[in-house]
Design a protein around this motif. Sequence first.
Motif, mmCIF file in Angstrom:
data_model
loop_
_atom_site.group_PDB
_atom_site.id
_atom_site.type_symbol
_atom_site.label_atom_id
_atom_site.label_comp_id
_atom_site.label_asym_id
_atom_site.label_seq_id
_atom_site.Cartn_x
_atom_site.Cartn_y
_atom_site.Cartn_z
ATOM 1 N N MET A 22 -135.075 -10.646 -12.485
ATOM 2 C CA MET A 22 -136.577 -10.930 -12.697
ATOM 3 C C MET A 22 -137.124 -10.337 -13.931
ATOM 4 O O MET A 22 -137.729 -10.693 -14.762
ATOM 5 N N LYS A 23 -136.675 -8.945 -13.863
ATOM 6 C CA LYS A 23 -137.254 -8.248 -14.861
ATOM 7 C C LYS A 23 -136.676 -8.723 -16.487
ATOM 8 O O LYS A 23 -137.468 -8.849 -17.310
ATOM 9 N N ALA A 24 -135.159 -9.085 -16.395
ATOM 10 C CA ALA A 24 -134.818 -9.567 -17.699
ATOM 11 C C ALA A 24 -135.504 -11.134 -18.054
ATOM 12 O O ALA A 24 -135.772 -11.206 -18.979
ATOM 13 N N ALA A 25 -135.656 -11.880 -16.993
ATOM 14 C CA ALA A 25 -136.454 -13.026 -17.306
ATOM 15 C C ALA A 25 -137.921 -12.721 -17.910
ATOM 16 O O ALA A 25 -138.424 -13.356 -18.893
ATOM 17 N N TYR A 26 -138.324 -11.862 -17.279
ATOM 18 C CA TYR A 26 -140.027 -11.334 -17.710
ATOM 19 C C TYR A 26 -139.719 -11.044 -19.313
ATOM 20 O O TYR A 26 -140.535 -11.527 -20.104
ATOM 21 N N SER A 27 -138.653 -10.416 -19.397
ATOM 22 C CA SER A 27 -138.921 -9.690 -20.845
ATOM 23 C C SER A 27 -138.395 -10.601 -21.882
ATOM 24 O O SER A 27 -138.628 -10.397 -23.232
ATOM 25 N N LEU A 28 -137.686 -11.807 -21.365
ATOM 26 C CA LEU A 28 -137.228 -12.919 -22.234
ATOM 27 C C LEU A 28 -138.566 -14.071 -22.180
ATOM 28 O O LEU A 28 -138.205 -14.934 -23.057
ATOM 29 N N GLY A 29 -139.419 -13.539 -21.580
ATOM 30 C CA GLY A 29 -140.521 -14.727 -21.635
ATOM 31 C C GLY A 29 -140.140 -15.947 -20.886
ATOM 32 O O GLY A 29 -140.938 -16.861 -21.000
ATOM 33 N N ILE A 30 -139.256 -15.670 -19.687
ATOM 34 C CA ILE A 30 -138.689 -17.010 -19.101
ATOM 35 C C ILE A 30 -139.538 -16.715 -17.725
ATOM 36 O O ILE A 30 -139.878 -15.955 -17.189
ATOM 37 N N SER A 31 -140.444 -17.789 -17.436
ATOM 38 C CA SER A 31 -141.347 -17.782 -16.228
ATOM 39 C C SER A 31 -140.831 -17.970 -15.109
ATOM 40 O O SER A 31 -140.003 -18.669 -14.781
ATOM 41 N N VAL A 32 -140.908 -16.956 -13.972
ATOM 42 C CA VAL A 32 -140.151 -17.333 -12.542
ATOM 43 C C VAL A 32 -141.415 -17.779 -11.639
ATOM 44 O O VAL A 32 -142.429 -16.961 -11.763
ATOM 45 N N PRO A 33 -141.623 -18.629 -10.984
ATOM 46 C CA PRO A 33 -140.422 -19.766 -10.569
ATOM 47 C C PRO A 33 -140.444 -20.945 -11.647
ATOM 48 O O PRO A 33 -139.360 -21.623 -11.503
ATOM 49 N N ASP A 34 -141.325 -21.095 -12.658
ATOM 50 C CA ASP A 34 -141.274 -22.477 -13.080
ATOM 51 C C ASP A 34 -140.197 -22.685 -13.809
ATOM 52 O O ASP A 34 -139.659 -23.849 -13.941
ATOM 53 N N GLN A 35 -139.700 -21.797 -14.783
ATOM 54 C CA GLN A 35 -138.442 -22.167 -15.516
ATOM 55 C C GLN A 35 -137.283 -21.542 -15.090
ATOM 56 O O GLN A 35 -136.061 -22.391 -15.412
ATOM 57 N N LEU A 36 -137.447 -20.699 -14.064
ATOM 58 C CA LEU A 36 -136.082 -20.193 -13.764
ATOM 59 C C LEU A 36 -136.377 -19.702 -12.146
ATOM 60 O O LEU A 36 -137.511 -19.210 -11.720
#
Lengths: 325, 325
Positions: free
Chosen positions: A245-259
């Motif tokens: 989750m932290k990795a996704a956040y820092s890459l600007g990937i939104s959870v749960p919309d994109q991932l």
Amino acid sequence: MANIRDVAQKAGVSVATVSRYLNNKGYISEEAKRVISAAVEELNYRPSLVARSLNTKQAMFIGLIVPDIVNPFFPELARAIEDVALEYDYTVVLCNSDEKIEKEIHYLNTLQQKYVAGFIVAASHAETSHYTDLNVPIVAIDRRIHPSIPLVATDNREGARIGTEHLLANGCRKILCMKGPSGLGPADDRLMGFMDAVEGKDIEIEVVESPFQFDASESIARTILQQQSIDGIFASSDVSAAGAMKAAYSLGISVPDQLQIVGYDGTMLAGQLTPSLTTVAQDLYQIGALASRMLIKLIEGKELEEREIQIQAELIIRGTTRSGA
Amino acid sequence: MANIRDVAQKAGVSVATVSRYLNNKGYISEEAKRVISAAVEELNYRPSLVARSLNTKQAMFIGLIVPDIVNPFFPELARAIEDVALEYDYTVVLCNSDEKIEKEIHYLNTLQQKYVAGFIVAASHAETSHYTDLNVPIVAIDRRIHPSIPLVATDNREGARIGTEHLLANGCRKILCMKGPSGLGPADDRLMGFMDAVEGKDIEIEVVESPFQFDASESIARTILQQQSIDGIFASSDVSAAGAMKAAYSLGISVPDQLQIVGYDGTMLAGQLTPSLTTVAQDLYQIGALASRMLIKLIEGKELEEREIQIQAELIIRGTTRSGA
DNA sequence: ATACAATGTGGTACCGGTTACACATAATAT
DNA sequence: ATATTATGTGTAACCGGTACCACATTGTAT
């Protein structure tokens, strides 16, 4: 501090009678009970459990060996074990093994010298001879040690299948499985469950090994998320999921919309994350409590109805998958 | 299992000599050492620590009493204590008090009957007589029990001041302080530190009491965030801060853009949240390790250089405040 | 009346170490 | 040569309980 002879003298009876009174065994007259009770009261007498242990060769405590109590998986387990132990007047000795065989052996030895009544162990080794030839009861939790050692665990394969199916049902088409350290039973089982779910379906998968540690999981997830367009992650632990989750956040990937992410374990951590983590929950408290009850039965010389208890894992849908809030 | 008499016989010496050998005290000839060592080896002899304790009236373990090991504040502490204990051959008994005085007393009594060498206690009561008239060494962590009992803790007032100043420096103008349960020393000190920082400044404040629990903290934070336009929260624990983050998320308030949050404790949890939590970190491991070393000194009858150790708290700036990443 | 169980109690060896004390010998001091 | 100290070892009491065994007394069956 008064001892049993003081009590006997004050009550005008023999130590044998006092001992019988204390242990509630053998015949004792009401009269004797009264005078002894009064003497105990008056002297504020508490029997020495150490002296007692020297006779019975059994001290009223149980050794709990876990890899690391800091891992959020274990405190809940420990808590349950302690609660049940308390109920039966046992006391819990906490041992962190760091997954090191020498530390496990050290504790096994030291505690046996202290006449520990039994062990509850979350082991981490293929090498298990030091467990199997113990002359003290032992119960395994979470991970199987040896067929001869009773076990309480969840059905990891089935749990992983359910968790993965949930990602599938939510439309994920390219799924990353962050599996746990290989060689560790539950991790392997969860991988199998993951495969069960995706097999034969038109799904792209990616499997990577990741330890049950936050920092390492975060960087592993980050690397993969940068390279590939993943839309679902099945993590083999909540800690790994939190890292993802932290990795996704820092890459600007939104959870749960994109991932979308599904964790495993159902630790407190999962509920405290934002968004809160969808996870395949094991009832950790129940695992601990059952293991504790099992061990105490063994200590008391009773037979076990079942030597292996499987707890069903349960999917808790929360904020990191789309059917959640 | 072989006992000391078996060893003595096999080595052709008396039990006294064997005992001296084992404890490394008194005179023993090289020759005696050799034969005893060989006998010990051959019989795979391990002395009974229980029999030893019966003499010395001291068992090699220390009692750790905490409110609840599931609270992420305590596992790190417990871990440190266990590490140091291991170094000195002590073993740690884990006791959860649930902040109930009866449970504390129960453990105090039971463990003394087992000749526990000492206690490390995170207490929770104003009522402390059961601690002060103990005849076993004791060290307090996190919370002061009584002036007569050694303490290891952080400077909570100063820590809270630093944390609050950080919100101020980041432009917060309407700050909510989620203070801990009143009557609890550290919670009161942190409130004072908060007041120190805001006093005399043109800042609106709001103070609310919130337990160190996630669910309760979340709902308390949600209520207030709905009613008022808060732009900064100083929480008295990481768990409360996590609750506040969740509340903000569910209300669509973005952290740190609209609302900045500072936690307290520096638990693992803080680093695992998304975004990761800016927090006033206590060096929990160090607190535990120092307390453990202090207790062992007391057990060994040594004098303490200082009876109260204050650790400095340190602000860790992370993702929930704007100067962070 | 006699045998036999049930009830009640005390003496004491034992669990497995530690340690105070006695005793012997070798080394050093006076 | 004698006193004193350092070195080395064994005997046995003790820590504080448990439990086996012996022994009494009372109640019940034959």
